[in-house]
Design a protein around this motif. Structure first.
Motif, PDB file in Angstrom:
ATOM      1  N   ARG A 101      19.608  11.388   4.580  1.00 25.36           N
ATOM      2  CA  ARG A 101      19.435  10.108   5.278  1.00 25.36           C
ATOM      3  C   ARG A 101      20.396   9.990   6.449  1.00 25.36           C
ATOM      4  O   ARG A 101      20.058   9.393   7.489  1.00 25.36           O
ATOM      5  CB  ARG A 101      19.611   8.956   4.296  1.00 25.36           C
ATOM      6  N   ASN A 107      13.512   9.048   3.508  1.00 24.33           N
ATOM      7  CA  ASN A 107      13.952   9.248   2.131  1.00 24.33           C
ATOM      8  C   ASN A 107      12.811   9.705   1.224  1.00 24.33           C
ATOM      9  O   ASN A 107      13.057  10.218   0.137  1.00 24.33           O
ATOM     10  CB  ASN A 107      14.564   7.958   1.585  1.00 24.33           C
ATOM     11  N   ASN A 228      18.706   0.640  -0.928  1.00 27.18           N
ATOM     12  CA  ASN A 228      18.461   0.962   0.472  1.00 27.18           C
ATOM     13  C   ASN A 228      19.533   0.402   1.396  1.00 27.18           C
ATOM     14  O   ASN A 228      19.408   0.500   2.617  1.00 27.18           O
ATOM     15  CB  ASN A 228      17.082   0.419   0.902  1.00 27.18           C
TER      16      ASN A 228
END
Length: 322
Positions: A101, A107, A228
């Protein structure tokens, strides 16, 4: 192009069927050998064999950050030589995938495979710096083998949390955010040096920095993710510079609450801050000494106890297809 795909069958976000689809997609564009890892350290051994081979152009890691770390350490077993060594690429398959990432990859492993194939067609690549740890000469840890890390390392508190999480996973627990939060609390309650840390930072030509409870070393930014949400300990850290360090001198209940809140609200412009925070950017080399053995982690892998570790930021260590 001939490529080696190193597949971790225990990757948490890919099923066997999904991995087969990804392998077929990659094999359609190159001469691909896919090898499934069978033991801890197998990915490192495969990376080492690829580095010593004359006919492998690319090594792809399909797995999480642990798989990435092993392959990179195998590729660089004789030191960095990006013009000679195979290129490196990642298809994220773990629960966090910080390295992938941080490179800007999706992802999702299917989308990341598509991005990799596009990069190969376009000849898109970059050189990234890495962190290197080594035993400190003249100490009991002098003979500890060198080891590379791709995104972060830590001595002390955060490494203790990583060790506790690994113990729980070995007992069959799933790697969840709740598991990490519980282990942070347990590590805090067990921490004997909350107010007077045992870590000293030494760097050439500078006065020592003493009494650190936490030492988090970053090779890129963010430090990690909570779901996230990216969390930044050293927002300026970059694959294009040396390594950064965040040190904390206090770990009281109030300090943990404050730093935890700062982490959850951190941004590319600002990380944890305050009177007891030490933040250093773009460092080529420094050593952390501890009065008592402390846990060490690299890229989320617990590596046991250390009293002294030397950290080096190595620029342009690895050629990455991205």
């Amino acid at each position: 192009m001939r490529a080696l795909l190193v597949v971790n069958p225990a990757a948490t976000t890919t099923s066997a069927r999904r991995r087969d689809v990804l392998i077929h997609a990659l094999a359609s564009e190159m001469k691909l050998e896919a090898v499934t890892t069978e033991y801890r350290g197998h990915a490192r051994d495969l990376g080492r064999q690829a580095a010593d081979s004359d006919d492998i152009d690319l090594v792809v890691a399909l797995g999480g950050d642990g798989t990435v770390n092993e392959v990179v350490n195998g590729l660089l077993h004789a030191g960095p030589d990006p013009d000679r060594l195979p290129g490196f690429a990642v298809v994220p398959g773990g629960s966090t995938n910080v390295f992938a990432r941080a490179l800007g990859l999706p992802n999702d492993p299917v989308e990341a495979t598509g991005a990799l194939l596009d990069a190969l067609r376009e000849g898109s690549e970059r050189f990234v710096g890495l962190g290197l740890t080594s035993g400190t000469p003249g100490t009991e840890d002098e003979a500890v083998p060198d080891r590379w890390f791709t995104f972060n390392a830590g001595l002390g508190f955060d490494a203790g949390v990583v060790g506790r999480v690994e113990q729980q996973r070995e007992r069959g627990k799933r790697s969840t955010h709740g598991l990490y939060v519980r282990q942070v609390i347990r590590q805090f309650l067990a921490e004997p040096n909350r107010r007077h840390g045992s870590i000293t930072l030494e760097q050439p030509g500078e006065d020592p920095i003493t009494d650190l409870v936490v030492a988090i070393i970053s090779n890129t930014s963010p430090w990690t993710y909570f779901g996230n949400r990216p969390m930044y300990t050293s927002p300026k850290a970059s694959f294009d510079t040396g390594v950064d360090i965040l040190g904390l001198r206090r770990l009281s209940t109030a300090a943990v609450a404050r730093y935890g809140t700062q982490l959850l609200t951190s941004s590319p412009e600002r990380g944890p801050h305050g009177r007891h925070v030490v933040s250093l950017h773009d460092m080529d080399q420094f050593t952390l000494h501890s009065k008592a053995p402390l846990p060490l982690q690299m890229d989320g892998d617990h590596l046991g106890l250390r009293r002294s570790v030397t950290f080096t930021g190595v620029r342009r260590a690895l050629r990455v297809i991205v």
